[in-house]
Scaffold this motif. Structure first.
Motif, PDB file in Angstrom:
ATOM      1  N   SER A   1       0.823  -1.201   0.000  1.00  0.00           N
ATOM      2  CA  SER A   1       0.000   0.000   0.000  1.00  0.00           C
ATOM      3  C   SER A   1       0.862   1.259   0.000  1.00  0.00           C
ATOM      4  O   SER A   1       0.489   2.265  -0.598  1.00  0.00           O
ATOM      5  CB  SER A   1      -0.972  -0.011   1.177  1.00  0.00           C
ATOM      6  N   TRP A   2       2.037   1.232   0.648  1.00  0.00           N
ATOM      7  CA  TRP A   2       2.898   2.419   0.614  1.00  0.00           C
ATOM      8  C   TRP A   2       3.341   2.709  -0.816  1.00  0.00           C
ATOM      9  O   TRP A   2       3.407   3.859  -1.239  1.00  0.00           O
ATOM     10  CB  TRP A   2       4.127   2.231   1.515  1.00  0.00           C
ATOM     11  N   GLN A   3       3.651   1.653  -1.552  1.00  0.00           N
ATOM     12  CA  GLN A   3       4.073   1.850  -2.948  1.00  0.00           C
ATOM     13  C   GLN A   3       2.925   2.399  -3.784  1.00  0.00           C
ATOM     14  O   GLN A   3       3.110   3.292  -4.608  1.00  0.00           O
ATOM     15  CB  GLN A   3       4.600   0.533  -3.519  1.00  0.00           C
ATOM     16  N   GLU A   4       1.736   1.877  -3.563  1.00  0.00           N
ATOM     17  CA  GLU A   4       0.573   2.392  -4.304  1.00  0.00           C
ATOM     18  C   GLU A   4       0.337   3.860  -3.993  1.00  0.00           C
ATOM     19  O   GLU A   4       0.046   4.670  -4.874  1.00  0.00           O
ATOM     20  CB  GLU A   4      -0.682   1.576  -3.959  1.00  0.00           C
ATOM     21  N   ARG A   5       0.450   4.205  -2.728  1.00  0.00           N
ATOM     22  CA  ARG A   5       0.243   5.605  -2.345  1.00  0.00           C
ATOM     23  C   ARG A   5       1.334   6.494  -2.926  1.00  0.00           C
ATOM     24  O   ARG A   5       1.092   7.643  -3.282  1.00  0.00           O
ATOM     25  CB  ARG A   5       0.192   5.728  -0.816  1.00  0.00           C
TER      26      ARG A   5
ATOM     27  N   LYS B   1       6.341   4.974 -15.962  1.00  0.00           N
ATOM     28  CA  LYS B   1       5.699   3.708 -16.346  1.00  0.00           C
ATOM     29  C   LYS B   1       6.540   2.493 -15.903  1.00  0.00           C
ATOM     30  O   LYS B   1       5.996   1.427 -15.612  1.00  0.00           O
ATOM     31  CB  LYS B   1       5.465   3.667 -17.862  1.00  0.00           C
ATOM     32  N   ASP B   2       7.874   2.699 -15.843  1.00  0.00           N
ATOM     33  CA  ASP B   2       8.743   1.609 -15.352  1.00  0.00           C
ATOM     34  C   ASP B   2       8.346   1.164 -13.942  1.00  0.00           C
ATOM     35  O   ASP B   2       8.622   0.031 -13.545  1.00  0.00           O
ATOM     36  CB  ASP B   2      10.206   2.055 -15.315  1.00  0.00           C
ATOM     37  N   TYR B   3       7.722   2.062 -13.194  1.00  0.00           N
ATOM     38  CA  TYR B   3       7.368   1.739 -11.801  1.00  0.00           C
ATOM     39  C   TYR B   3       6.254   0.686 -11.735  1.00  0.00           C
ATOM     40  O   TYR B   3       6.010   0.118 -10.683  1.00  0.00           O
ATOM     41  CB  TYR B   3       6.975   3.012 -11.033  1.00  0.00           C
ATOM     42  N   GLU B   4       5.610   0.439 -12.892  1.00  0.00           N
ATOM     43  CA  GLU B   4       4.611  -0.645 -12.924  1.00  0.00           C
ATOM     44  C   GLU B   4       5.281  -1.995 -12.676  1.00  0.00           C
ATOM     45  O   GLU B   4       4.742  -2.865 -12.011  1.00  0.00           O
ATOM     46  CB  GLU B   4       3.913  -0.699 -14.294  1.00  0.00           C
ATOM     47  N   THR B   5       6.475  -2.171 -13.253  1.00  0.00           N
ATOM     48  CA  THR B   5       7.164  -3.451 -13.077  1.00  0.00           C
ATOM     49  C   THR B   5       8.229  -3.389 -11.988  1.00  0.00           C
ATOM     50  O   THR B   5       8.648  -4.414 -11.475  1.00  0.00           O
ATOM     51  CB  THR B   5       7.836  -3.903 -14.391  1.00  0.00           C
ATOM     52  N   LEU B   6       8.689  -2.182 -11.680  1.00  0.00           N
ATOM     53  CA  LEU B   6       9.672  -2.037 -10.607  1.00  0.00           C
ATOM     54  C   LEU B   6       9.223  -0.899  -9.687  1.00  0.00           C
ATOM     55  O   LEU B   6       9.654   0.238  -9.828  1.00  0.00           O
ATOM     56  CB  LEU B   6      11.068  -1.733 -11.183  1.00  0.00           C
ATOM     57  N   PRO B   7       8.329  -1.234  -8.754  1.00  0.00           N
ATOM     58  CA  PRO B   7       7.796  -0.183  -7.882  1.00  0.00           C
ATOM     59  C   PRO B   7       8.887   0.399  -6.984  1.00  0.00           C
ATOM     60  O   PRO B   7       9.921  -0.250  -6.765  1.00  0.00           O
ATOM     61  CB  PRO B   7       6.736  -0.907  -7.042  1.00  0.00           C
ATOM     62  N   PRO B   8       8.686   1.618  -6.498  1.00  0.00           N
ATOM     63  CA  PRO B   8       9.723   2.268  -5.692  1.00  0.00           C
ATOM     64  C   PRO B   8       9.978   1.508  -4.396  1.00  0.00           C
ATOM     65  O   PRO B   8       9.041   0.986  -3.785  1.00  0.00           O
ATOM     66  CB  PRO B   8       9.134   3.645  -5.397  1.00  0.00           C
ATOM     67  N   ILE B   9      11.228   1.451  -3.996  1.00  0.00           N
ATOM     68  CA  ILE B   9      11.586   0.770  -2.750  1.00  0.00           C
ATOM     69  C   ILE B   9      11.395   1.746  -1.599  1.00  0.00           C
ATOM     70  O   ILE B   9      11.933   2.854  -1.614  1.00  0.00           O
ATOM     71  CB  ILE B   9      13.028   0.266  -2.824  1.00  0.00           C
ATOM     72  N   VAL B  10      10.571   1.338  -0.660  1.00  0.00           N
ATOM     73  CA  VAL B  10      10.246   2.239   0.451  1.00  0.00           C
ATOM     74  C   VAL B  10      11.293   2.043   1.545  1.00  0.00           C
ATOM     75  O   VAL B  10      11.314   1.010   2.225  1.00  0.00           O
ATOM     76  CB  VAL B  10       8.822   1.964   0.987  1.00  0.00           C
TER      77      VAL B  10
END
Ligand SMILES: *Cc1c(COP(=O)(O)O)cnc(C)c1O
Length: 449
Positions: free
Chosen positions: A6-10, A23-32
């Motif tokens: 959920s943190w990544q989605e937010r 768009k790259d974040y769809e396959t490599l979401p940000p590291i929290v």
């Protein structure tokens, strides 16, 4: 979308990240990231990553360094910020003295700002205005090196030449006189860095002969063109550039934003060539990677051209709100103290020699490795399609990015520049940590190539 917490989605709901195709974040979401310690970053799931790129070349002495933390906390209880026009404070005064002490001779005046690009803008405006105010208004353009990088604001972009960042904005930019940069890996004169006589200075000479009359300053990165895939050139080139600048009355602006504070094995990269620039820009390692801060350091000669009665209109009326921020100054002072007292540069040089030996052994035999180049702890591996011809890989395949993703899954933060993979670790990294980085990068590479 791949599985996101959920943190990544937010995050992606509202945040537009720097230097990213979102768009790259769809396959490599940000590291929290939850916290950092030493060369390690820990995400909110407890997974750890070795920060081998010093969080964009800024972190100098490790994350959450106790001495820097203490210095900032102490300052915080006294003064967080104050207007810097006609007001000052002890941390800024002490830091300016310290910088003058460690910089090459003659750089006696320090103009503080809050980021690297701002330090560059200042340097450009100062050199332009210097000639305007000393009776040479025709000297108003800049020379720069192809493949140079000096930041993202329009002035800084104009003197940069990495196509990836600049091409699109060409219509917005000012005119410059570019000089073809040294390209030691693919040297057209068949020299190498050890036997180099800086043949390629001829290209610079030509531009000086034709354009020096209209040029106020030459700006360049010293010995290491970072964003241009960590190109490294030898000190002799810098010596010759200094001679040309002297001969033709052109100011030399040294962008030491990435190279300052020991990254190249000496305090500043200009120390390798034993030259003194007219202007030195500092940021990144200045505060150990803690606080946004920068400094444009200049000679008395430049400073004096602005010193006059107010009504003469010669003042340098450039300001940023957070100039001279006391927390940044406190962090920078702590960094200086640690560098000195803990012999950091000496230890880093020793580890750099170790790293060179290990990296060459690990990567040079690989069929796709063209070169392992290095200066200080900065080590770069250029991946090519063919070792003999030095032909690059097809950029569209994004091999470097694929290796980056693979390394990340194994706990190594290794941000590529195209198909060049590099280490630029905090100076306090240990041999064991370097070994982990090499082993992990090698595994990632072997799985992709
Ligand atoms: C990072 C960098 C800059 C720009 O600094 P910012 O703080 O990102 O604006 C300028 N020059 C060099 C050589 C850099 O590495």
């Amino acid at each position: 979308m791949s599985e996101m917490t959920s943190w990544q989605e937010r995050d992606v709901e509202h945040i537009w990240h720097p230097c990213s195709q979102m768009k790259d974040y769809e396959t490599l979401p940000p590291i929290v990231v939850d916290h950092g310690k030493g060369v390690w970053l820990y995400d909110i799931t407890g997974k750890k990553y070795l920060d081998i790129i010093s969080s964009w070349w800024a972190n100098l002495l490790g994350h959450s360094n106790e001495k820097i933390n203490e210095a900032i906390k102490e300052q915080l209880d006294k003064l967080e910020h104050v207007i810097f026009a006609n007001f000052t404070h002890k941390p800024a005064i002490t830091l300016a003295e310290k910088l003058v002490e460690i910089l090459p001779k003659g750089l006696n005046k320090i103009h503080f700002n809050d980021n690297g690009s701002a330090a560059i803008e200042c340097a450009l405006k100062m050199c332009f205005q210097y000639y305007l105010q000393t009776g040479k208004p025709k000297k108003k353009y800049f020379m720069c090196l192809t493949e140079g990088y000096h930041g993202e604001t329009i002035g800084a972009l104009s003197v940069g030449a990495v196509d990836l960042y600049t091409k699109l904005y060409a219509p917005m930019m000012m005119k410059t006189f570019p000089i073809e940069a040294p390209d030691c890996y693919r040297c057209p004169y068949a020299e190498n860095r050890d036997n180099c006589s800086a043949h390629c200075i001829e290209r610079a000479k030509k531009v000086f002969e034709e354009k020096a009359d209209e040029t106020c300053a030459l700006i360049l990165e010293l010995l290491l063109q970072g964003s241009a895939v960590m190109r490294i050139y030898p000190p002799i080139y810098l010596k010759k550039i200094r001679e040309l600048c002297d001969k033709y009355d052109v100011k030399l602006i040294a962008d030491e934003i990435a190279t300052g504070f020991g990254r190249t094995g000496k305090m500043f990269a200009c120390n390798h060539a034993d030259i003194s620039p007219d202007v030195v820009c500092l940021s990144k390692g200045l505060t150990g990677g803690y606080m946004p801060m920068s400094a444009t350091c200049v000679t008395d000669e430049i400073y004096d051209a602005f010193y006059a009665d107010y009504n003469e209109g010669k003042a340098f009326l450039h300001s940023h709100t957070y100039a001279g921020n006391p927390l940044g100054c406190a962090a920078a002072l702590a960094v200086q103290k640690i560098l000195r007292e803990d012999n950091i540069l000496e230890k880093a040089r020793e580890n750099a020699a170790y790293l060179t030996e290990r990296m060459e052994a690990a990567f040079l035999p690989h069929k796709n490795v063209g070169e392992v180049r290095h200066i200080g702890l900065v080590h770069a591996v250029e991946i090519v399609a063919d070792k003999e011809t030095k032909v690059s890989l097809d950029g569209k395949k994004r091999t470097g990015y694929a290796i980056y993703k693979r390394a990340l899954s194994k706990g190594l933060l290794l941000r590529p520049l195209g198909d060049v993979l590099y280490f630029n670790p905090p100076l306090v990294i240990s041999k064991d940590e370097l070994d982990f980085a090499i082993k992990t990068m090698k595994e990632a590479m072997d799985e992709i190539l």
